[in-house]
Structures are given as structure tokens and as C-alpha cells.
Design a protein around this motif. Structure first.
Motif, short mmCIF file in Angstrom:
data_model
loop_
_atom_site.label_atom_id
_atom_site.label_comp_id
_atom_site.label_asym_id
_atom_site.label_seq_id
_atom_site.Cartn_x
_atom_site.Cartn_y
_atom_site.Cartn_z
N LEU A 107 42.93 25.53 41.63
CA LEU A 107 42.80 26.52 42.81
C LEU A 107 43.41 27.74 42.61
N ALA A 108 44.55 27.88 41.47
CA ALA A 108 45.03 29.23 41.19
C ALA A 108 43.62 30.29 40.47
N GLY A 109 43.04 29.42 39.73
CA GLY A 109 42.19 29.97 39.09
C GLY A 109 41.06 30.66 39.92
N ARG A 110 40.60 29.88 41.16
CA ARG A 110 39.84 30.31 42.14
C ARG A 110 40.29 31.65 42.62
N VAL A 111 41.60 31.75 42.99
CA VAL A 111 42.18 32.80 43.71
C VAL A 111 42.22 34.13 42.70
N ALA A 112 42.62 33.49 41.38
CA ALA A 112 42.97 34.76 40.56
C ALA A 112 41.48 35.48 40.38
N VAL A 113 40.29 34.80 40.18
CA VAL A 113 39.20 35.40 39.88
C VAL A 113 38.53 36.12 41.17
N LEU A 114 38.79 35.75 42.39
CA LEU A 114 38.80 36.62 43.75
C LEU A 114 39.39 37.80 43.62
N LEU A 115 40.51 37.67 43.13
CA LEU A 115 41.51 38.82 43.36
C LEU A 115 41.55 39.78 41.94
N SER A 116 40.53 39.51 41.21
CA SER A 116 40.70 40.19 39.80
C SER A 116 40.82 41.72 40.13
N GLY A 117 40.03 42.15 41.17
CA GLY A 117 40.12 43.55 41.34
C GLY A 117 41.60 44.09 41.87
#
Length: 154
Positions: A107-117
Motif C-alpha cells: 500500500l505504501a508503494g501505491r501511495v508513494a507512486v501517486l505522490l511522487s510529484g
């Protein structure tokens, strides 16, 4: 009658502190995959029709492709393999807090990619890339311990 039925059924949970969701590997990951699909499809429709801009460094089509592979598909594969390795080896697989930590890493990976900007790109990539090796280590240990070499490649 009920006590006989309880004796006949295998005990999955290790005690009252393990919730049913975290008792077997397929449960949190199939739940996460389904929930992710239910949330990502409407979000993707909003993005593709120009209604929403995602806070990611990836182009919208690249984000969509990345999340289909590393989000949805990896969650389904993780759920399957956590169950299959248990059946192949007869070894206990993570449950409870260790399984929850693995699910939170996904789940942290999904959030991290989404917030990578918004967060540093290297941090986002590191968090996203951490899940597959963690899953691999989790799956390899019982396979190697039981010398189940034919399934190690998976």
C-alpha cells in the motif's frame, strides 16, 4: 455438535489477536487488489477525461500502466503465492502483524507512486520497489528450507 465441528476444521488463526483478514496470505492481498481496482478505475476515468490531475511525476498513461502491473497484478500474485507456498511446503506463512506489514508495504508503494510529484522521486521509487524483494524473501525461505526446488523459480 459445535465442538466436533471446531475439532474437524483446521485452525488457521494463531489466537484471538489475529484477525480473519490477516490469517492467510490471500485475504489481505485479494482484498487490496479488489479495493484498488474499485478505486483506480473511476480515478483513471477522471484523469483520462481531464477532470483530475494526479500529483505524480509519471504521465497519466504511464501511471495507469505502472499501477496495473505493480499495483493490481502484483497484489493478486502475492495473494496466490502466499497461499500456494503454504500448500507446497506445509510451512506456516506470515500471518497477523508480519502479513499486515507486508500488505502495508504494498500500500505504501501505491501511495508513494501517486505522490511522487510531492515527495522526492527517489523515495517514491524506493518505497515502491521494496515490496517485490520483501515478498520474494518471504516466499523463498520456506521453499529453500523444505528443498522445494521445482517451485523456487516462481
Amino acid at each position: 455438535m459445535i465442538t466436533d465441528l471446531r475439532k474437524a476444521l483446521p485452525q488457521v488463526a494463531r489466537g484471538p489477536s489475529v484477525s480473519a483478514t490477516l490469517a492467510l496470505g490471500f485475504r489481505p492481498f485479494f482484498l487490496l487488489a479488489g479495493s484498488f481496482a474499485a478505486a483506480a478505475v473511476p480515478l483513471w476515468l477522471l484523469v483520462s477525461f481531464g477532470g483530475v490531475a494526479l500529483p505524480t511525476t509519471l504521465a497519466p498513461a504511464a501511471w495507469h500502466g505502472h499501477e496495473m502491473v505493480f499495483g493490481f497484478v502484483v497484489a493478486v500474485i502475492a495473494g496466490f503465492l502466499l497461499t500456494a507456498v503454504r500448500n507446497w511446503t506445509g510451512q506456516a506463512m506470515p500471518s497477523g502483524a508480519p502479513l499486515g506489514a507486508l500488505a502495508l508495504l504494498w500500500l505504501a508503494g501505491r501511495v508513494a507512486v501517486l505522490l511522487s510529484g510531492v515527495i522526492p522521486t527517489g523515495l517514491a521509487a524506493g518505497v515502491d520497489l521494496a515490496f517485490v524483494p520483501a515478498l520474494g524473501w518471504t516466499l523463498a525461505r520456506p521453499l529453500v528450507q523444505t528443498k522445494n526446488w521445482r517451485n523456487v523459480g516462481l
